[in-house]
Design an enzyme around this catalytic site. Structure first.
Site, mmCIF file in Angstrom:
data_model
loop_
_atom_site.group_PDB
_atom_site.id
_atom_site.type_symbol
_atom_site.label_atom_id
_atom_site.label_comp_id
_atom_site.label_asym_id
_atom_site.label_seq_id
_atom_site.Cartn_x
_atom_site.Cartn_y
_atom_site.Cartn_z
ATOM 1 N N CYS A 168 0.956 -1.086 0.031
ATOM 2 C CA CYS A 168 0.062 -0.099 -0.005
ATOM 3 C C CYS A 168 0.947 1.320 -0.057
ATOM 4 O O CYS A 168 2.152 1.215 0.291
ATOM 5 C CB CYS A 168 -0.942 -0.088 1.175
ATOM 6 S SG CYS A 168 -1.702 -1.494 1.311
ATOM 7 N N ASN B 44 0.839 -0.216 5.837
ATOM 8 C CA ASN B 44 1.287 -0.959 4.606
ATOM 9 C C ASN B 44 2.057 -2.180 5.082
ATOM 10 O O ASN B 44 2.823 -2.011 6.086
ATOM 11 C CB ASN B 44 2.343 -0.025 3.840
ATOM 12 C CG ASN B 44 3.105 -1.104 2.824
ATOM 13 O OD1 ASN B 44 2.690 -1.845 2.183
ATOM 14 N ND2 ASN B 44 4.235 -0.566 2.386
ATOM 15 N N GLY B 45 1.722 -3.391 4.833
ATOM 16 C CA GLY B 45 2.298 -4.663 5.200
ATOM 17 C C GLY B 45 1.220 -5.587 5.719
ATOM 18 O O GLY B 45 0.223 -5.391 5.433
ATOM 19 N N GLU C 77 -0.604 -11.617 -17.089
ATOM 20 C CA GLU C 77 -0.719 -10.384 -16.144
ATOM 21 C C GLU C 77 -1.583 -9.300 -16.739
ATOM 22 O O GLU C 77 -2.433 -8.833 -15.879
ATOM 23 C CB GLU C 77 0.508 -9.883 -15.251
ATOM 24 C CG GLU C 77 1.296 -9.257 -16.365
ATOM 25 C CD GLU C 77 2.616 -8.727 -15.472
ATOM 26 O OE1 GLU C 77 2.496 -8.239 -14.206
ATOM 27 O OE2 GLU C 77 3.851 -8.967 -16.109
ATOM 28 N N LYS D 21 2.558 -2.401 -8.446
ATOM 29 C CA LYS D 21 4.045 -2.313 -9.135
ATOM 30 C C LYS D 21 5.116 -2.828 -8.333
ATOM 31 O O LYS D 21 5.985 -3.419 -8.497
ATOM 32 C CB LYS D 21 4.295 -0.901 -9.825
ATOM 33 C CG LYS D 21 5.622 -0.671 -10.469
ATOM 34 C CD LYS D 21 5.418 -1.347 -11.691
ATOM 35 C CE LYS D 21 6.874 -1.081 -12.508
ATOM 36 N NZ LYS D 21 7.003 -2.406 -13.418
ATOM 37 N N GLU E 200 8.438 -15.909 -19.541
ATOM 38 C CA GLU E 200 8.329 -14.290 -19.486
ATOM 39 C C GLU E 200 7.181 -14.079 -20.564
ATOM 40 O O GLU E 200 6.175 -13.205 -20.167
ATOM 41 C CB GLU E 200 9.641 -13.686 -19.804
ATOM 42 C CG GLU E 200 9.335 -11.975 -20.012
ATOM 43 C CD GLU E 200 8.883 -11.263 -18.880
ATOM 44 O OE1 GLU E 200 8.775 -11.711 -17.843
ATOM 45 O OE2 GLU E 200 8.659 -10.034 -19.163
ATOM 46 N N ARG F 57 1.510 1.466 -6.257
ATOM 47 C CA ARG F 57 1.763 0.366 -4.970
ATOM 48 C C ARG F 57 0.427 -0.359 -4.923
ATOM 49 O O ARG F 57 0.386 -1.274 -3.917
ATOM 50 C CB ARG F 57 2.023 1.094 -3.769
ATOM 51 C CG ARG F 57 3.343 1.857 -3.913
ATOM 52 C CD ARG F 57 3.788 2.770 -2.811
ATOM 53 N NE ARG F 57 4.116 1.739 -1.650
ATOM 54 C CZ ARG F 57 5.476 1.381 -1.247
ATOM 55 N NH1 ARG F 57 6.534 1.675 -1.976
ATOM 56 N NH2 ARG F 57 5.794 0.648 -0.289
HETATM 57 O O1 M6R Z 1 10.553 -4.500 -8.288
HETATM 58 P P1 M6R Z 1 10.812 -5.910 -8.842
HETATM 59 O O2 M6R Z 1 11.527 -6.109 -9.964
HETATM 60 O O3 M6R Z 1 11.401 -6.772 -7.504
HETATM 61 O O4 M6R Z 1 9.721 -6.810 -8.960
HETATM 62 C C1 M6R Z 1 9.629 -8.210 -9.287
HETATM 63 C C2 M6R Z 1 8.115 -8.732 -9.684
HETATM 64 O O5 M6R Z 1 7.093 -8.374 -8.594
HETATM 65 C C3 M6R Z 1 7.888 -7.965 -10.979
HETATM 66 O O6 M6R Z 1 8.998 -8.252 -11.865
HETATM 67 C C4 M6R Z 1 6.526 -8.679 -11.492
HETATM 68 O O7 M6R Z 1 6.607 -9.975 -11.888
HETATM 69 C C5 M6R Z 1 6.183 -7.852 -12.900
HETATM 70 N N1 M6R Z 1 4.799 -7.228 -12.591
HETATM 71 C C6 M6R Z 1 5.915 -8.520 -14.004
HETATM 72 O O8 M6R Z 1 5.964 -7.914 -15.082
#
Ligand code: M6R
Length: 607
Positions: free
Chosen positions: A2, A98-99, A486, A602, A479, A27
Site C-alpha cells: 500500500c 502498509n504490510g 498478467e 508495481k 516471461e 503500489r
Molecule cells: O520490483 P521488482 O523487480 O522486484 O518486482 C518483481 C516482480 O514483482 C515483477 O517483476 C512482476 O513480476 C512484474 N509485474 C512482471 O511484469
C-alpha cells in the site's frame, strides 16, 4: 504494497495528501482514503477502487485540516471494498498501514475481550484499536503509539493520528519502507521519496525498527531500542514531474517503445570507452572472486536472473543458482563459503528480495543489487549497486526494466568471464560490439508491432496460449506467458520446448496457440522437432525467429515474426519485445487495464 502519505503543516493538507497518493497509486489501487484533524476531531473520507473515486468523494463532501494521513491500498486481509479501506478508526485514533500484521488475530481477540468492536476484516484495524487501548489506560499519545508498535509482529509501515486536536503524525517502520520529508513550515511522511517530490526533496529514510514523531517543524526518531537517534537528511534525486504517456495510449505501450533508448543508456554505463571492456564498479571483484553465484529475484526479475544463469555459466564458467526470493528466504539455503549473491529488482523494494538480501548480508556474502531505483531499500543496504537505467517504469508489467536488467547481466557475465580469463580481449570486444547494437536491434524489433496486433485477436479468443523455447529462450518463454497472463487475465503457460512431451502436450488441442521463440542457434533443430510435435496435434504455431530461421517455419507456423539477426548475447533481449507486444495488443483487444491490471501492484512490499 500500500502507499502512505502524511502531512503536518500550517496550511490545509487534503489536496496534497491526494496528490501524494496519486504518485503512490503504482503500489496498489484497491481503495483509497484520507483522514485529517480538522478542529472537530479526526474526520475521514474513503472510497473503493482508484484514487479518482476518493477525489469524487472529497468533491462531494470536502474535508480539510492542517494535519492528515492518506492511503492507497493493495488488499491482503479483507476484500477490496469501502469498509476495509484505510484509514481505520478507533476512538480518537486513525491509522494507515502498509504490510501484514501477523499476530493480528491474537491482538484482535484480546482487544475484543476488552470491549473493542471491529468494523473491518483487515489485519490493520487492530493497530488503531491497540493505540486507543493504551490511551484508555492513561498513556499519552506518543507512549500509546510506541506501546502499540512494540506489540506488532510482521511487516509494517504505519502512520497514525492520535488524538482529536494533536497536530502530529506518528510513524514507524519494520519491513516496509517509510521516509520523512522536510518542507518549509511543514513536514511529511511517505512510502517513498517520489510521493513527496512535489513538496520536498529533503528526506530522511527511516531504518528498520525506527519510529518517528513528526510535528510541524521537527521529527524525533527513535531506533528499535527506543533510543533517540539522528538519521542523515539527504536530497532525493527523484523528479517531481509525473511520468506522462505522451503520444501513447498506455504506459505499457510507451515503455515498450522506450527500450532502444533505455538500452543505449544502460549499455553506455557499463562500457569502458577507452578499452571497450565491461566496467562493473564495486561489483567487479565480488563477481570475479566468487566460487559460486546466487541470483535471487521475483517475477520477471527472476526470469532475467534465469537468463543470466546461462550466460554466467556458459561464458564465465561460474556456477549460478537462481532462486525465487520467497522460496530462498524460508528454507535453510546452503550458502557457498566464497560466493556472491545478485539481487535483481526494478523497484528495489520487493519484500522477499530485500529479506533474502539481508539474509545474505548477515551471512557476510558479497551482495550486488541490479536495480532500477537508486534510492531504494536494496540499493541502500547492498554492497554494490548495478543500476539499470531504464527510467521510471509506471506500467505494472515490467518491460523496459526487464530488458535493461538483461543488458546489465550480460555485461556482468562478460566482465566476469574477462576477469577470470575465460574470454580474451578480442572475444570481449566482439561481444561488446554485438551488445552495442541493442538500441538499433530493439528499434528494428519494434517494427513487428503491426504483426503482433494482427495475431492478438487469435490469442484473445483462445482458451490458453503456450510459450516454448530452449536454452536462454526457455526463461523467455516463461516471461512471454507471465506477460500475457498478467495483462490479459488469460491462461498462459511457458515451457522448456523439450519438456512438453512429458505432460503438458496433453493440453494441446486443435487451434491451441503455441508461441515458439527460436532464433537461429545450436538448439534450433531440436526446437523444430518440438514444434512438429505440437503442429501434429493441431497447435497453431506462432514463431519468433530471425531471418535465417524463418525458412524453418514457412510450412510449420501460421505466423512467423521475423526479427533482425541477433548476434552474441542480444537474442533474449530483442526477443522480449515481440512477447511484450503480443501481450499488449491482446490486452488492448480485450479492453483490460494493462497499466494497472487487476489484483496487481508495481511494488510488492509484502511477503
Ligand atoms: O520490483 P521488482 O523487480 O522486484 O518486482 C518483481 C516482480 O514483482 C515483477 O517483476 C512482476 O513480476 C512484474 N509485474 C512482471 O511484469
Amino acid at each position: 504494497m500500500c502507499g502512505i502519505v502524511g502531512i503536518v503543516s500550517n496550511r490545509p493538507v487534503s489536496a496534497r495528501l491526494v496528490e501524494g497518493l496519486t504518485r503512490l497509486e503504482y503500489r496498489g489501487y484497491d481503495s483509497a482514503g484520507i483522514a485529517v484533524v480538522n478542529g472537530q476531531g479526526i474526520v475521514r473520507r474513503r472510497a473503493p477502487g482508484k484514487i479518482i473515486n476518493l477525489q469524487h468523494e472529497l468533491d462531494d463532501a470536502p474535508i480539510d485540516g492542517t494535519c492528515g494521513i492518506a492511503h492507497t491500498r493493495w488488499a491482503t486481509h479483507g476484500r477490496p471494498n469501502m469498509e476495509n479501506a484505510h484509514p481505520h478508526r478507533a476512538g480518537n485514533v486513525a491509522i494507515v498501514h502498509n504490510g501484514i500484521i501477523e499476530n493480528f488475530k491474537l491482538l484482535r481477540e484480546e482487544l475484543a475481550q476488552n470491549g473493542h468492536v471491529f468494523a473491518t476484516q483487515t489485519d490493520s484495524e487492530v493497530i488503531a484499536h491497540l493505540i486507543q487501548h493504551y490511551l484508555d489506560k492513561g498513556l499519552d499519545a506518543e507512549d500509546a503509539f510506541m506501546a502499540c508498535v512494540a506489540r506488532l509482529e510482521g511487516a509494517y509501515a504505519v502512520a497514525a493520528l492520535v488524538g482529536d486536536t494533536n497536530q502530529t503524525v506518528y510513524a514507524a517502520r519494520h519491513g516496509s519502507p517509510l521516509v520523512v520529508g522536510f518542507g518549509e513550515g511543514e513536514m511529511f511522511v511517505g512510502s517513498d521519496a517520489f510521493a513527496l517530490a512535489p513538496f520536498t526533496k529533503r528526506v530522511l529514510y527511516l531504518e528498520e525498527g525506527d519510529s518517528a514523531v513528526v510535528s510541524i517543524d521537527k521529527v524525533c526518531v527513535r531506533d528499535k531500542t527506543g533510543t533517540l537517534v539522528t538519521r542523515d537528511i539527504m536530497t532525493a534525486s527523484i523528479s517531481a514531474v509525473m511520468a506522462e504517456k505522451g503520444n501513447y495510449r498506455h504506459f505499457m505501450e510507451k515503455e515498450i517503445h522506450e527500450q532502444p533508448e533505455a538500452l543505449a543508456r544502460t549499455m553506455a554505463a557499463y562500457i569502458d570507452p577507452e578499452n571497450d571492456i565491461p566496467t562493473l564498479g564495486k561489483a567487479a571483484p565480488l563477481l570475479a572472486e566468487a566460487d559460486r553465484l546466487i541470483a535471487i529475484a521475483c517475477g520477471t526479475a527472476y526470469l532475467a536472473a534465469s537468463v543470466a544463469k546461462y550466460w554466467f555459466e556458459g561464458l564465465a564458467g561460474v556456477h549460478v543458482e537462481t532462486d525465487i526470493a520467497s522460496e530462498f528466504r524460508y528454507r535453510t539455503p546452503a550458502l557457498p563459503k566464497n560466493g556472491a549473491a545478485l539481487f535483481i529488482s526494478q523497484s528495489g523494494e520487493t519484500a522477499d528480495t530485500l529479506a533474502a538480501m539481508r539474509f545474505c548480508n548477515q551471512a557476510t556474502m558479497g551482495t550486488i543489487g541490479v536495480l532500477n531505483a537508486p534510492e531504494s531499500s536494496i540499493a541502500r543496504e547492498t554492497d554494490a549497486v548495478m543500476r539499470t537505467l531504464a527510467g521510471p517504469e509506471i506500467g505494472v508489467a515490467s518491460t523496459k526494466a526487464f530488458t535493461a536488467q538483461l543488458a546489465v547481466l550480460a555485461m556482468s557475465a562478460l566482465g566476469t568471464a574477462h576477469a577470470r580469463g575465460r574470454l580474451d580481449d578480442d572475444q570481449i570486444k566482439d561481444h561488446i560490439k554485438a551488445l552495442s547494437q541493442l538500441p538499433e536491434l530493439s528499434q528494428k524489433a519494434l517494427a513487428v508491432k503491426s504483426q503482433c496486433e494482427e495475431i492478438a485477436p487469435m490469442l484473445a479468443a483462445s482458451k490458453q496460449t503456450f510459450f516454448i523455447g530452449r536454452g536462454v529462450y526457455y526463461p523467455l518463454a516463461l516471461e512471454g506467458a507471465l506477460k500475457l497472463k498478467e495483462v490479459t487475465y488469460l491462461p498462459a503457460e511457458g515451457y522448456a520446448a523439450g519438456e512438453l512431451k512429458h505432460g503438458p502436450i496433453a493440453l494441446i488441442e486443435e487451434g491451441t496457440p503455441v508461441v515458439v521463440i527460436a532464433p537461429t542457434d545450436e538448439l534450433m533443430e531440436k526446437t523444430i522437432s518440438n514444434v512438429e510435435e505440437m503442429a501434429a496435434r493441431g497447435a497453431r504455431v506462432i514463431a519468433i525467429t530471425d531471418e535465417a530461421g524463418a525458412k524453418h517455419f514457412t510450412e510449420r507456423a501460421s505466423h512467423t515474426i521475423v526479427l533482425p539477426d541477433m548476434p552474441g548475447l542480444t537474442g533474449p533481449i530483442v526477443c522480449a519485445i515481440p512477447l511484450q507486444l503480443l501481450a499488449y495488443f491482446t490486452a488492448l483487444k480485450l479492453g483490460t487495464n494493462m497499466d494497472q491490471p487487476r489484483n496487481l501492484a508495481k511494488s510488492v512490499t509484502v511477503e
